[in-house]
Design a protein around this motif. Structure first.
Motif, PDB file in Angstrom:
ATOM      1  N   SER A 143       0.841  -1.190   0.000  1.00 46.39           N
ATOM      2  CA  SER A 143       0.000   0.000   0.000  1.00 46.39           C
ATOM      3  C   SER A 143       0.877   1.240   0.000  1.00 46.39           C
ATOM      4  N   ILE A 144       0.290   2.351  -0.375  1.00 47.21           N
ATOM      5  CA  ILE A 144       1.001   3.624  -0.342  1.00 47.21           C
ATOM      6  C   ILE A 144       1.309   3.963   1.120  1.00 47.21           C
ATOM      7  N   GLN A 145       2.592   4.156   1.431  1.00 44.39           N
ATOM      8  CA  GLN A 145       2.998   4.504   2.791  1.00 44.39           C
ATOM      9  C   GLN A 145       3.525   5.924   2.899  1.00 44.39           C
ATOM     10  N   HIS A 146       3.849   6.520   1.757  1.00 41.13           N
ATOM     11  CA  HIS A 146       4.417   7.875   1.723  1.00 41.13           C
ATOM     12  C   HIS A 146       3.909   8.551   0.458  1.00 41.13           C
ATOM     13  N   PRO A 147       3.725   9.864   0.462  1.00 42.19           N
ATOM     14  CA  PRO A 147       3.199  10.535  -0.730  1.00 42.19           C
ATOM     15  C   PRO A 147       4.010  10.310  -2.005  1.00 42.19           C
ATOM     16  N   ASN A 148       5.292   9.953  -1.887  1.00 38.60           N
ATOM     17  CA  ASN A 148       6.091   9.748  -3.099  1.00 38.60           C
ATOM     18  C   ASN A 148       6.198   8.276  -3.490  1.00 38.60           C
ATOM     19  N   ASP A 149       5.330   7.427  -2.935  1.00 43.23           N
ATOM     20  CA  ASP A 149       5.268   6.010  -3.321  1.00 43.23           C
ATOM     21  C   ASP A 149       4.399   5.830  -4.563  1.00 43.23           C
ATOM     22  N   GLU A 170      -0.059   1.127 -10.935  1.00 47.13           N
ATOM     23  CA  GLU A 170      -1.492   0.991 -10.641  1.00 47.13           C
ATOM     24  C   GLU A 170      -2.006   2.094  -9.725  1.00 47.13           C
ATOM     25  N   GLU A 171      -1.138   2.584  -8.857  1.00 54.80           N
ATOM     26  CA  GLU A 171      -1.568   3.577  -7.866  1.00 54.80           C
ATOM     27  C   GLU A 171      -0.434   4.567  -7.658  1.00 54.80           C
ATOM     28  N   VAL A 172      -0.776   5.845  -7.523  1.00 50.31           N
ATOM     29  CA  VAL A 172       0.222   6.914  -7.443  1.00 50.31           C
ATOM     30  C   VAL A 172      -0.009   7.721  -6.168  1.00 50.31           C
ATOM     31  N   GLY A 173       1.047   7.915  -5.377  1.00 50.91           N
ATOM     32  CA  GLY A 173       0.966   8.732  -4.181  1.00 50.91           C
ATOM     33  C   GLY A 173       0.750  10.199  -4.512  1.00 50.91           C
ATOM     34  N   SER A 174       0.211  10.933  -3.551  1.00 56.29           N
ATOM     35  CA  SER A 174      -0.175  12.331  -3.788  1.00 56.29           C
ATOM     36  C   SER A 174       1.014  13.244  -4.055  1.00 56.29           C
ATOM     37  N   GLY A 175       2.221  12.831  -3.662  1.00 58.72           N
ATOM     38  CA  GLY A 175       3.390  13.673  -3.867  1.00 58.72           C
ATOM     39  C   GLY A 175       4.175  13.369  -5.124  1.00 58.72           C
ATOM     40  N   VAL A 176       3.747  12.384  -5.881  1.00 59.35           N
ATOM     41  CA  VAL A 176       4.462  12.010  -7.108  1.00 59.35           C
ATOM     42  C   VAL A 176       4.126  13.008  -8.209  1.00 59.35           C
ATOM     43  N   THR A 177       5.150  13.505  -8.894  1.00 59.70           N
ATOM     44  CA  THR A 177       4.939  14.552  -9.899  1.00 59.70           C
ATOM     45  C   THR A 177       5.221  14.124 -11.332  1.00 59.70           C
ATOM     46  N   SER A 178       6.063  13.101 -11.549  1.00 57.16           N
ATOM     47  CA  SER A 178       6.498  12.785 -12.908  1.00 57.16           C
ATOM     48  C   SER A 178       5.909  11.494 -13.453  1.00 57.16           C
ATOM     49  N   LEU A 179       5.094  10.806 -12.661  1.00 57.16           N
ATOM     50  CA  LEU A 179       4.571   9.500 -13.047  1.00 57.16           C
ATOM     51  C   LEU A 179       3.054   9.497 -12.956  1.00 57.16           C
ATOM     52  N   SER A 180       2.445   8.617 -13.762  1.00 58.71           N
ATOM     53  CA  SER A 180       0.986   8.526 -13.779  1.00 58.71           C
ATOM     54  C   SER A 180       0.555   7.065 -13.788  1.00 58.71           C
ATOM     55  N   GLU A 181      -0.658   6.830 -13.366  1.00 55.16           N
ATOM     56  CA  GLU A 181      -1.235   5.495 -13.459  1.00 55.16           C
ATOM     57  C   GLU A 181      -1.193   5.033 -14.910  1.00 55.16           C
ATOM     58  N   GLY A 182      -0.741   3.786 -15.122  1.00 56.86           N
ATOM     59  CA  GLY A 182      -0.636   3.244 -16.470  1.00 56.86           C
ATOM     60  C   GLY A 182       0.748   3.345 -17.068  1.00 56.86           C
ATOM     61  N   ARG A 226       2.581  -7.478  -7.043  1.00 57.87           N
ATOM     62  CA  ARG A 226       2.660  -6.024  -6.921  1.00 57.87           C
ATOM     63  C   ARG A 226       3.876  -5.632  -6.093  1.00 57.87           C
ATOM     64  N   LEU A 227       4.284  -4.370  -6.274  1.00 57.87           N
ATOM     65  CA  LEU A 227       5.486  -3.874  -5.597  1.00 57.87           C
ATOM     66  C   LEU A 227       5.286  -2.411  -5.217  1.00 57.87           C
ATOM     67  N   ARG A 228       5.634  -2.089  -3.967  1.00 62.10           N
ATOM     68  CA  ARG A 228       5.669  -0.681  -3.565  1.00 62.10           C
ATOM     69  C   ARG A 228       7.040  -0.103  -3.907  1.00 62.10           C
ATOM     70  N   VAL A 229       7.040   1.025  -4.610  1.00 66.65           N
ATOM     71  CA  VAL A 229       8.279   1.703  -4.986  1.00 66.65           C
ATOM     72  C   VAL A 229       8.361   3.028  -4.231  1.00 66.65           C
ATOM     73  N   PRO A 230       9.311   3.162  -3.290  1.00 66.87           N
ATOM     74  CA  PRO A 230       9.474   4.429  -2.581  1.00 66.87           C
ATOM     75  C   PRO A 230      10.293   5.418  -3.424  1.00 66.87           C
TER      76      PRO A 230
END
Length: 383
Positions: free
Chosen positions: A21-27, A66-78, A130-134
């Motif tokens: 699951s998303i643990q940090h806004p940049n995950d 599949e899921e983007v944290g609220s702090g991610v700026t350069s990546l999108s779902e898909g 699935r994989l969480r990427v920090p």
């Protein structure tokens, strides 16, 4: 989700584990489409590390966000992305210097972090659905959408950059000769990278016929170390001088020349003899400070008997350390897209995740042509 879980030496199972699951806004959360089994995984699989039961393996990972944290700026779902095996923050002293394999942030008290690897931080491995990427903005490398180059691109997570890193550590220049010890996946990638960098002669040292044949196919000169001292074999083909550079793509589980037992320092010492005076040695092969299965008490503590006197006498230099994947992965990706590189020639098997236990056993025993296995989570069990 389904994941490959280590139980005990020589035993992994595929079982249900908790979804990330998303643990940090940049995950971000990535749906894994390809994940490779690495020779480094075998160190844990064989009980040659301090890995404990329950660890999810997998540090060579590619998939779709599949899921983007609220702090991610350069990546999108898909977005289709591949992640370096190094987990890195992007802003510490080492990351800012380009040494992302030795990040000072992600694994407090230790320089460096990785997915699914003992002592490399709390990051669950990607031999899973699935994989969480920090620190996702920093750690994800975008790829063209679709499925093209899938088995080439997954190798950008580790072995293609690591092979290239071996040549970089040795400061290999166009026109120089190089001896690469080990023709496993990383060794083949090092030999391939040497050819990409314009080496005049590339010697590939191993004992497994299939590996030596693969090295010869790409233009390297195979050297079977069971047929005589490899340094002497190479000197015979270099006017007695030896090579300009050398790469150790074996590490601490190196085999004696008769393949009867382990000699952890044998490759390092062979390189000292193989490389000419004032030559350079690159060592991306894994060495560890603790090896429970070491052949003697010194080896069990990462203390090896290396011919430093001979190395000093020859005025040689050595570069060591794991690969800083981000230093190379963007350029190597673009070589693949341009048709200038096709590292997937090392991939021997593509299997569904369910077949991971059998794949580990066969890869560990080097049977049935198993050289590099790519697992595809989400694919049905093959008949």
């Amino acid at each position: 989700m389904k994941a490959v879980v280590y139980e005990e030496p020589f035993s992994v199972v595929v079982r249900d584990v908790q979804d990330p699951s998303i643990q940090h806004p940049n995950d971000v959360i990535v749906r894994v489409t390809s994940t490779a089994i690495c020779g480094s995984d075998l160190h844990m699989y064989e009980g040659r590390t301090a890995a404990e039961s329950g660890i999810v393996f997998g540090h060579e990972n590619l998939g779709v966000i599949e899921e983007v944290g609220s702090g991610v700026t350069s990546l999108s779902e898909g977005d289709r992305v591949v992640m370096p095996f190094n987990v890195a923050c992007g802003f510490c002293k080492n990351c800012l210097a380009g040494r992302t394999g030795f990040c000072l942030t992600v694994n407090p008290g230790f320089a460096g972090g990785a997915y699914g690897y003992v002592a490399m931080g709390p990051f669950i491995g990607g031999q899973a659905e699935r994989l969480r990427v920090p620190y996702a903005d920093f750690n994800c490398l975008k790829l063209p959408p679709g499925e093209e180059f899938e088995t080439d691109f997954v190798l950008l997570a580790d072995i293609f950059p690591t092979g290239y890193h071996g040549c970089e550590l040795a400061q290999l220049s166009p026109g120089e000769s190089v001896a690469v010890y080990g023709a496993g996946p990383v060794g083949l990638m090092a030999a391939y990278s040497a050819l990409l960098r314009g080496a005049s002669k590339v010697f590939s040292v191993d004992r497994v016929p299939e590996r030596l044949a693969k090295a010869e196919e790409i233009g390297a000169i195979p050297i079977d170390f069971t047929k005589g001292d490899p340094a002497e074999q190479i000197k015979e083909q270099t006017g007695g001088e030896g090579t300009d550079k050398g790469v150790d793509a074996v590490g601490y589980q190196a085999q004696a020349h008769d393949a009867s037992h382990e000699e952890p320092a044998i490759v390092l010492n062979a390189l000292v003899e193989t490389v000419r005076p004032t030559g350079m040695l690159g060592v991306p092969g894994l060495y560890v400070p603790s090896d429970p299965g070491g052949p003697d008490e010194h080896a069990k503590h990462g203390q090896l008997l290396v011919s430093i006197g001979r190395m000093f006498e020859k005025g040689q230099q050595m570069g060591t350390g794991q690969c800083n994947v981000k230093r190379y992965n963007r350029q190597l990706r673009d070589l693949i897209i341009a048709g200038r590189a096709k590292p997937s020639f090392v991939v021997s098997h593509e299997l569904p995740l369910d077949q991971a236990p059998q794949a580990y056993e066969k890869f560990d025993k080097r049977v049935e042509g198993y050289t590099k296995v790519v697992l595809h989570p989400g694919h049905a069990l093959a008949a």
